[in-house]
Design an enzyme around this catalytic site. Sequence first.
Site, PDB file in Angstrom:
ATOM      1  N   ILE A   1      54.377  19.253  66.087  1.00  0.00           N
ATOM      2  CA  ILE A   1      53.039  19.764  65.830  1.00  0.00           C
ATOM      3  C   ILE A   1      52.030  19.100  66.764  1.00  0.00           C
ATOM      4  CG2 ILE A   1      51.276  20.201  64.100  1.00  0.00           C
ATOM      5  CD1 ILE A   1      54.081  21.566  63.681  1.00  0.00           C
ATOM      6  N   LYS A   2      51.343  19.913  67.530  1.00  0.00           N
ATOM      7  CA  LYS A   2      50.374  19.418  68.501  1.00  0.00           C
ATOM      8  C   LYS A   2      48.986  19.443  67.866  1.00  0.00           C
ATOM      9  CE  LYS A   2      49.669  19.898  73.500  1.00  0.00           C
ATOM     10  NZ  LYS A   2      49.869  20.834  74.639  1.00  0.00           N
ATOM     11  N   LEU A   3      48.365  18.271  67.808  1.00  0.00           N
ATOM     12  CA  LEU A   3      47.073  18.104  67.140  1.00  0.00           C
ATOM     13  C   LEU A   3      46.050  17.533  68.120  1.00  0.00           C
ATOM     14  CD1 LEU A   3      48.522  16.318  64.004  1.00  0.00           C
ATOM     15  CD2 LEU A   3      47.560  18.628  63.972  1.00  0.00           C
TER      16      LEU A   3
END
Length: 215
Positions: free
Chosen positions: A82-84
């Site tokens: 997951i890219k945040l």
Amino acid sequence: MELYIDTANVKEIKEISDWGVLSGVTTNPTLVAREGRDFLEVIKEICDIVDGPVSAEVISEDMPGMIQEGREKKNWHDNVVIKLPCTPAGIGACSVLEAEGIHCNVTLVFSAAQGFLAASAGATFVSPFVGRLDDSGTDGMQVVEDLAEIFELHGFNTRIIAASIRNPNHITAAALAGAHIATVPYSVIKKAILHPLTDKGLVSFKRDWEAAQQA
């Protein structure tokens, strides 16, 4: 240092993957939009090509939305990371998701302090944007070097992804600065493998071989 490709173009990923040098993929909303395809469909296809981390970015701006997106996207495939964004909401979402065993890549990192906070939140990856920092008059690779030293000194397991790579020299510099990964656009990977002296040498070898056969 591992090589990732920064794209959502499946054809490009397949070509570089066939070289046997690719360890993962990063994407972002801009790259996915450029392909004009369904996000889920693209990510699943990428995961079938590359057996490694595939970063899928959230589009929510608030922490609850990011957490919900992260949980949903993780269900797409085991390799999804997951890219945040490196914002207060992104850091908060990272701490929650990582506590649940969902790996996160904190992106849009532009300082060692931001990278430190992401690592403190348990981020599996942090992505300092080297090229954009250089564009602003800052030494982007120095941020990578500082983070590598900080993580080593304080025992962080967070991995550094040198991002916003603009040219082959950036790949070399990232490796020397201590980055664990460089995520590189397709065009730059192609430039890195090509060299006019290699082409010249091949022509010379072929000419000499043909001359020897005719002797």
